[in-house]
Design a protein around this motif. Structure first.
Motif, PDB file in Angstrom:
ATOM      1  N   GLU A 214       0.865  -1.188   0.000  1.00  0.00           N
ATOM      2  CA  GLU A 214       0.000   0.000   0.000  1.00  0.00           C
ATOM      3  C   GLU A 214       0.903   1.240   0.000  1.00  0.00           C
ATOM      4  O   GLU A 214       1.577   1.522   0.992  1.00  0.00           O
ATOM      5  N   ASP A 215       0.895   1.961  -1.113  1.00  0.00           N
ATOM      6  CA  ASP A 215       1.775   3.131  -1.266  1.00  0.00           C
ATOM      7  C   ASP A 215       0.903   4.376  -1.072  1.00  0.00           C
ATOM      8  O   ASP A 215      -0.001   4.629  -1.870  1.00  0.00           O
ATOM      9  N   ASN A 216       1.183   5.142  -0.016  1.00  0.00           N
ATOM     10  CA  ASN A 216       0.208   6.166   0.354  1.00  0.00           C
ATOM     11  C   ASN A 216       0.823   7.544   0.630  1.00  0.00           C
ATOM     12  O   ASN A 216       0.644   8.114   1.707  1.00  0.00           O
ATOM     13  N   PRO A 217       1.518   8.116  -0.358  1.00  0.00           N
ATOM     14  CA  PRO A 217       2.120   9.426  -0.076  1.00  0.00           C
ATOM     15  C   PRO A 217       1.121  10.583  -0.043  1.00  0.00           C
ATOM     16  O   PRO A 217       1.436  11.643   0.485  1.00  0.00           O
ATOM     17  N   TYR A 218      -0.084  10.389  -0.619  1.00  0.00           N
ATOM     18  CA  TYR A 218      -1.021  11.514  -0.769  1.00  0.00           C
ATOM     19  C   TYR A 218      -2.222  11.436   0.165  1.00  0.00           C
ATOM     20  O   TYR A 218      -3.072  12.332   0.149  1.00  0.00           O
ATOM     21  N   GLY A 219      -2.343  10.356   0.953  1.00  0.00           N
ATOM     22  CA  GLY A 219      -3.565  10.072   1.710  1.00  0.00           C
ATOM     23  C   GLY A 219      -4.018  11.198   2.619  1.00  0.00           C
ATOM     24  O   GLY A 219      -5.214  11.392   2.817  1.00  0.00           O
ATOM     25  N   GLY A 243       4.840   5.031   3.585  1.00  0.00           N
ATOM     26  CA  GLY A 243       4.491   6.431   3.825  1.00  0.00           C
ATOM     27  C   GLY A 243       5.672   7.336   3.491  1.00  0.00           C
ATOM     28  O   GLY A 243       6.789   6.859   3.258  1.00  0.00           O
ATOM     29  N   SER A 244       5.403   8.636   3.477  1.00  0.00           N
ATOM     30  CA  SER A 244       6.454   9.568   3.067  1.00  0.00           C
ATOM     31  C   SER A 244       6.192  10.973   3.604  1.00  0.00           C
ATOM     32  O   SER A 244       5.035  11.391   3.717  1.00  0.00           O
ATOM     33  N   PHE A 245       7.262  11.679   3.920  1.00  0.00           N
ATOM     34  CA  PHE A 245       7.137  13.100   4.267  1.00  0.00           C
ATOM     35  C   PHE A 245       7.279  13.994   3.028  1.00  0.00           C
ATOM     36  O   PHE A 245       7.230  15.218   3.155  1.00  0.00           O
ATOM     37  N   SER A 246       7.452  13.391   1.852  1.00  0.00           N
ATOM     38  CA  SER A 246       7.721  14.208   0.657  1.00  0.00           C
ATOM     39  C   SER A 246       6.578  15.158   0.329  1.00  0.00           C
ATOM     40  O   SER A 246       6.802  16.274  -0.117  1.00  0.00           O
ATOM     41  N   LYS A 247       5.335  14.725   0.527  1.00  0.00           N
ATOM     42  CA  LYS A 247       4.200  15.549   0.108  1.00  0.00           C
ATOM     43  C   LYS A 247       3.582  16.281   1.298  1.00  0.00           C
ATOM     44  O   LYS A 247       2.879  17.265   1.106  1.00  0.00           O
TER      45      LYS A 247
END
Ligand code: PMP
Length: 403
Positions: A214-219, A243-247
């Protein structure tokens, strides 16, 4: 006597290197820098929304107070404090997990690479939405995995179609390793998997022995501020969550993470250490400051408000300027909308005309491993200002009519 060989360096590369192809998004990057060009191509966050003086103070304090730690090698899993703070971030999507289950990575791109490296042998199959993230396709190709797409409608993948694809692959003797999904504001389509479908998707994958990635950078970038519960909450043992802090903060720091089922955590860390020894400690400490000493939820709301207005400007411009028979998605968050032109219009050809007209985008074929998407294209509304988006879509409409 020395013998010479006619093999070039490229000929001597490992077979997997053939999959290392330039990203179509990067390919239009230089063009988007030309003066007067409007870019609807790159999915960059709009960093001017960040209070840069506050961030500068935070980064300065990290170095002044914890410089020796920040500039030293650190734990291969990431700092314990950030692992714990990431658990707080994930609670917004209903995830409850222990800090030791969080492996911090250099962006979720690295997490994708690690999971694929751990699971995929050449010829293994990854199931992905069609269309899907071009950067994920690059990783799968790099490990010589085959990609099978499941088409989406406005509610995301249809569980019945997913079941059919899994059954078909199994009947053909294929080994399926995981279903890669971007359930919220999919890159490139902007589509989200409906709440009703989430449980069925998870059930099907569990029953069929297919892992979910589950790739969720924008959730968290929902325009109405309402985050949907992650697939991970429905089956933590079968879902890898990326998850990511990029967005929600800044991509230049390169801080993301993966939550892995417990029996995989150790190997994941070893694989990560082999790639990068440890995630950047300096970046992690700056992110710690951001999450612990700053109104990061307010920052997410500020980002989302900008994107919501830009999305609306884009949708209005599409309604005014697209030829009859054109369809597009109506995202409720994220960075992208996805445009489907009438059959037979090739968006690679449209791109050439669009560049002449002063606008760039990424053609739909980039987001498919099977040659699909030729009459489709992605518009990123995250970075250009509203007037530019309006003008860019107008130019796009002219380009489409000219081919
Ligand atoms: N997954 C998706 C769906 C993305 O759109 C992106 C970036 N555009 C990534 C992963 C990688 O992001 P990062 O490595 O910056 O976290």
């Amino acid at each position: 006597m020395t013998t010479t060989t006619a093999l070039s360096h490229v000929d001597r590369m490992a077979k997997r290197a053939a999959g290392f192809q330039p990203s179509p998004v990067r390919a239009v990057f230089d063009i988007s820098m030309q003066p007067g060009m409007i870019s609807l191509a790159g999915g960059n966050p709009y960093l001017p929304v960040l209070p840069m003086d506050r961030i500068a103070t935070m980064a300065g304090e990290v170095l002044a107070r914890r410089g020796l730690e920040a500039l030293q090698y650190g734990s291969g899993a990431g700092t314990e404090e950030l692992q714990a703070l990431i658990c707080q971030v994930m609670e917004l999507e209903g995830i409850k997990t222990a800090p030791e289950n969080v492996q911090i990575t250099a962006g979720s791109q690295m997490a994708l690479e690690l999971v694929t490296k751990l699971f995929c042998d050449p010829g293994d199959v990854v199931i992905a939405e069609g269309p899907t993230y071009v950067g994920a396709l690059g990783v799968f190709e790099g490990f010589q995995a085959e990609v099978a797409h499941v088409a989406m409608d406005n509610d995301g993948v249809d569980p019945d179609r997913l079941q059919e694809v899994i059954s078909g692959l199994k009947a053909a003797g294929k080994t399926i390793k995981f279903f890669y999904t971007i359930p919220n504001f999919n890159n490139p389509s902007g589509i989200s998997l409906s709440l009703e479908r989430r449980q069925r998707v998870v059930d099907i994958c569990r029953a069929e022995g297919v892992l979910i990635v589950e790739d969720n950078p924008y959730g968290l970038l929902a325009f109405d501020g309402e985050a949907k519960p992650a697939l991970h909450t429905l089956d933590p043992d079968n879902v890898f969550y990326l998850g990511s802090f990029s967005k929600i903060f800044a991509p230049g720091l390169r801080v993301g993470w993966v939550v892995a089922p417990q029996d995989v955590r150790g190997r994941l860390q070893i694989a990560s250490e082999a790639t990068t020894i440890c995630p950047s400690v300096l970046s992690q400490l700056v992110v710690e400051q951001y999450v612990s000493g700053f109104d990061w939820r307010g920052q997410i709301a500020a980002y989302s408000a900008v994107y919501a207005a830009r999305c609306q400007a884009t949708l209005d411009a599409l309604a005014s300027h697209m030829p009859e028979g054109t369809l597009w998605t109506t995202p409720s968050g994220g960075f992208f909308t996805w445009v489907t032109l009438p059959e037979g219009i090739d968006t690679e050809r449209v791109l050439a005309a669009a560049i002449e007209a002063g606008v760039v985008f990424v053609p739909g074929s980039a987001f498919h491993a099977d040659g699909g998407g030729t009459n489709q294209l992605r518009i990123a509304f995250s970075y250009a200002q509203e007037e530019q988006l309006t003008e860019g879509v107008k130019r796009l409409g002219e380009a489409i009519r000219s081919v």
